[in-house]
Scaffold this motif. Structure first.
Motif, PDB file in Angstrom:
ATOM      1  N   PRO A 110     -27.397 -15.595  15.495  1.00  0.00           N
ATOM      2  CA  PRO A 110     -26.211 -17.085  15.642  1.00  0.00           C
ATOM      3  C   PRO A 110     -26.824 -17.661  16.952  1.00  0.00           C
ATOM      4  N   PRO A 111     -26.804 -18.424  17.642  1.00  0.00           N
ATOM      5  CA  PRO A 111     -26.775 -19.045  18.698  1.00  0.00           C
ATOM      6  C   PRO A 111     -25.291 -19.140  19.348  1.00  0.00           C
ATOM      7  N   LEU A 112     -24.818 -18.180  20.142  1.00  0.00           N
ATOM      8  CA  LEU A 112     -23.642 -17.822  20.279  1.00  0.00           C
ATOM      9  C   LEU A 112     -23.686 -18.024  21.615  1.00  0.00           C
ATOM     10  N   GLY A 113     -24.811 -18.329  23.101  1.00  0.00           N
ATOM     11  CA  GLY A 113     -24.477 -18.748  24.114  1.00  0.00           C
ATOM     12  C   GLY A 113     -24.903 -17.138  24.697  1.00  0.00           C
ATOM     13  N   ILE A 114     -24.890 -17.072  26.464  1.00  0.00           N
ATOM     14  CA  ILE A 114     -24.680 -15.923  26.610  1.00  0.00           C
ATOM     15  C   ILE A 114     -23.531 -15.146  26.294  1.00  0.00           C
ATOM     16  N   VAL A 115     -24.479 -13.988  25.787  1.00  0.00           N
ATOM     17  CA  VAL A 115     -23.505 -13.066  25.316  1.00  0.00           C
ATOM     18  C   VAL A 115     -23.744 -11.125  25.674  1.00  0.00           C
ATOM     19  N   PRO A 116     -22.727 -10.330  25.693  1.00  0.00           N
ATOM     20  CA  PRO A 116     -22.800  -8.797  25.512  1.00  0.00           C
ATOM     21  C   PRO A 116     -23.693  -8.168  24.305  1.00  0.00           C
TER      22      PRO A 116
END
Length: 299
Positions: free
Chosen positions: A222-228
């Protein structure tokens, strides 16, 4: 008086028994009630040697025995009627991917439990080797419903000691444990490398079925932006831009490459291959697998 609430293990066994009945009814309906054991052998097993007779095929000659100078001998075979079954289940950390109760490891455990119940009903001997990069659980082949429940409980209680994957090492352990030709059902996500040689040996020596476990999250992130993102096996965390087109393309390509690789290996060795997604009903796929094997054993 209110009845005691079923434990999670009892709920699982109840669910598996319902699935087992569902599969049996489906296969029975397709084969017009003529459902034989899916665990019967599908080939021939070496039996003995005897002296060559006119009309014997040259390819049946046992050259190693004949070279000893006591005559020309040919190999004889007996039809396999009932095989031992070994479930080979990957329980490494990458199997923990998925929704609660529907992770790859949850589905793998369910499929193994379901096969154990089916084997018990058909009086087949079935055992299990669960592996990571080491042996995590081994139950030698046995018969009966008590054995099937012991296998299901053993898997339910299992907490793997190692998070790492080594499919090749798991196969090597299985090859060392199996003393005669058996039906081997290998379940893994195959997120690993360097296992082709061992898989080839397994396919040549035994009747092999490969089951690849997949999760939607590995197909489309899923496109969640910048994530760890945490690598379950290495414990390393990396930050990524999940909305980036380049990241999403690489992610999808890795998934497709992994799936294509194991599919190619199985096609090359004419090995039965089943791909099971955690978000789908896997019972129809098992019904088709059982139907194909049933028809082949009767053919």
């Amino acid at each position: 008086m209110k009845a005691a609430e079923a434990t999670p293990l009892q709920q699982l066994i109840r669910k598996l028994r319902q699935f087992e009945i569902r599969i049996r009814h489906a296969v029975d309906a397709q084969l017009q009630g003529n459902f034989h054991s899916v665990f019967k052998g599908t080939g021939l097993e070496f039996d003995d040697v005897r002296l060559y007779q006119y009309g014997d095929e040259v390819r049946a000659i046992d050259w190693a025995v004949s070279s000893k100078g006591h005559g020309t001998f040919v190999k004889t075979y007996k039809e396999e009627r009932e095989q031992q079954v070994l479930l080979l289940l990957d329980v490494s950390a990458s199997q923990r991917v998925g929704a609660a109760g529907r992770r790859k490891i949850d589905v793998g455990r369910e499929v193994c439990g379901l096969l154990a119940l089916t084997a018990a009903r058909q009086s087949a001997q079935l055992g299990i080797l669960a592996f990571s990069d080491q042996k995590e659980l081994y139950l030698p082949p046995g018969k009966g419903i008590r054995h099937a429940y012991a296998l299901i409980k053993g898997l339910f209680d299992l907490t793997p000691r190692s998070p790492h994957t080594a499919v090749a090492a798991g196969i090597k352990q299985a090859l060392g444990l199996i003393k005669r030709r058996s039906l081997v059902i290998l379940l893994s996500d195959f997120i690993d490398t360097g296992y082709e040689r061992e898989l080839t040996m397994l396919a040549r020596k035994h009747d092999l079925i490969v089951v690849q476990l997949l999760d939607q999250r590995e197909r489309e992130f899923p496109p969640l932006g910048i994530v760890p993102l945490l690598d379950q096996e290495s414990g390393r965390t990396v930050w990524v831009n999940t909305s980036s087109a380049a990241f999403r393309a690489r992610y999808r390509a890795t998934y497709e490459q992994n799936r294509e690789q194991i599919g190619q290996i199985c096609r090359r060795h004419r090995t039965e291959f089943v791909s099971i997604a955690t978000d789908a009903d896997y019972v129809p796929q098992l019904v088709n697998l059982f139907r194909r094997r049933n028809q082949r054993s009767r053919g």
